[in-house]
Design a protein around this motif. Sequence first.
Motif, mmCIF file in Angstrom:
data_model
loop_
_atom_site.group_PDB
_atom_site.id
_atom_site.type_symbol
_atom_site.label_atom_id
_atom_site.label_comp_id
_atom_site.label_asym_id
_atom_site.label_seq_id
_atom_site.Cartn_x
_atom_site.Cartn_y
_atom_site.Cartn_z
ATOM 1 N N ARG B 20 -42.797 -8.210 14.702
ATOM 2 C CA ARG B 20 -41.264 -8.512 15.619
ATOM 3 C C ARG B 20 -40.359 -7.848 15.074
ATOM 4 N N GLN B 21 -40.044 -8.241 13.712
ATOM 5 C CA GLN B 21 -39.369 -7.589 12.834
ATOM 6 C C GLN B 21 -38.723 -6.367 12.809
ATOM 7 N N ALA B 25 -36.392 -3.702 13.984
ATOM 8 C CA ALA B 25 -35.446 -2.883 13.565
ATOM 9 C C ALA B 25 -35.833 -1.396 14.057
ATOM 10 N N GLY B 26 -35.842 -1.494 15.104
ATOM 11 C CA GLY B 26 -36.679 0.376 15.184
ATOM 12 C C GLY B 26 -37.426 0.910 14.636
ATOM 13 N N LEU B 27 -38.641 0.064 14.021
ATOM 14 C CA LEU B 27 -39.167 1.068 12.599
ATOM 15 C C LEU B 27 -40.657 1.476 13.449
ATOM 16 N N VAL B 146 -44.464 -2.721 7.802
ATOM 17 C CA VAL B 146 -45.195 -4.081 7.087
ATOM 18 C C VAL B 146 -45.558 -4.113 9.026
ATOM 19 N N GLY B 147 -46.264 -5.566 9.050
ATOM 20 C CA GLY B 147 -46.533 -5.414 10.201
ATOM 21 C C GLY B 147 -47.147 -4.439 11.585
ATOM 22 N N ILE B 366 -35.292 -4.268 6.931
ATOM 23 C CA ILE B 366 -35.539 -5.185 7.790
ATOM 24 C C ILE B 366 -35.581 -6.378 7.432
ATOM 25 N N PRO B 367 -34.751 -7.772 7.525
ATOM 26 C CA PRO B 367 -34.456 -8.691 6.214
ATOM 27 C C PRO B 367 -34.996 -8.755 5.393
ATOM 28 N N GLU B 368 -34.095 -9.112 4.112
ATOM 29 C CA GLU B 368 -34.676 -9.440 2.813
ATOM 30 C C GLU B 368 -36.066 -9.760 2.633
#
Lengths: 107, 372
Positions: B20-21, B25-27, B146-147, B366-368
Amino acid sequence: MGDWIDVCDADDIEHEDVMRWDHDGRTFAIYRAPDGAVYATDGLCTHEQVHLADGMVMDHEIECPKHNGLFDYRSGAPLRAPVCEALATYPARIEGGRIQVMPDQAG
Amino acid sequence: MTKKPKVERRDYSLTGESARQAAEAGLVAAEWYHTEIPRKQMKALMARSDGPAMRDTILWAVLHVLTAAGGIYFWGSWWCVPFWIAYGVLYGSACDSRWHECGHGTAFRTRWMNDVVYHIASFQVMRNPINWRWSHARHHTDTIIVGRDAEIAWMHPVNLALKSLAYVGVVEVWRYFKAITRNAMGSLSPDEQNYTPESEWPKSIMVARIHLAIYVATALVALGMLLSGMGWASLIPFMVIGLPRIYGCWHMVMTGLLQHGGLAEDVLDHRLNSRTVYMNPISRWIYWNMNYHVEHHMFPMVPYHALPQLHEIVKHDLPEPDPSIWVAYRDMVRAILRQRREPGYYLRRDLPETARPYREDLHQAIPERATA
Ligand code: FES
């Protein structure tokens, strides 16, 4: 029946190669086969929307630059995973040394 | 005394919070950096031919036969050991690069040749050829995101003991038999379902059944030999089929772990998350030039035999390659040890002056990772 739209000089695309063509807010891939015949398809791969103009033409196939998915650019048929969905094709011809495409006539 | 921060386990599944993250984050399926190469030059690099892969595949097949024959002939004496060592690497390591290159469809010009070698190599490397074709496509779309990427070899925090077991393949073999049995029984895991389109599931199930049937047949032959009093020699069917994935996979793991180890996660520039290493010619033959890994990720349409040429063309824009496997390991292991303590750390190599800068604008962290 749609209109023929002028694209470029026939010599602008080498035999067995592909070129990007943008028209009216849409993007296409224009091909020349090994025998010089001209073909047109949608520009973006049906797998993940990558432009096919950076891909490779081999005989009558176009290989997508991202995951090597393969289409027959004459019919748009998908030939190798990860592409499963066909590409739209458009009438194309060479008239007076110029390539013309009918972009409103999806096959 | 302050306690060293410990890296919290990231969620590497494809259906959880990281997925989801990454999307937020547009990754996902984003635009990646690549070096500019004139179209004419690119066309020459991408050109396909059957010659190099036919030569390599015939050699590979002949070496399989000769080394297995030597191993069987000398069975019971120490002379069989070098033959099995060589056979193990040909089967349990070289399979990976053949699986990879033929999966891309770039090894041979002729499509059916790619397909035949792809299926044989998938069996040897113990991967369901259907599911893994799709997971590898995802690895190219979202490399080390990741993800999203199902093929991340180094998951933080790294368990070094478990990772060392990869050199003898036991964990991977166990996972393969679990996965292939599940597939053969008609179901795919949530991750497999995430990257494999539903229309492919029946093929995946059928191929899994074929794989299992071959192992059952091998076991029956071994059992027959045992019952007929052949003793230890009844291990031979497994030495030929299956076990090389354990006793011969070390070279595949040695080279494969270098591809992305110690480098960045969640970036959109392959120069930050992939590694090019100069290797000896034998390793390059076994590995089919995948040591040019940044080049491969930037231009997956270039066949393995043209990668050294591609490297010469783009190296002005890439970090200096590691000069040897040894140096690459030294730097990678140092970075990985640091990654076990420092969340977000990665080995950032300097670019030559001739290179365009890293595309930081494409790097949307993405968030640390939380520290505990
Ligand atoms: S984007 Fe074309 S094959 Fe994946």
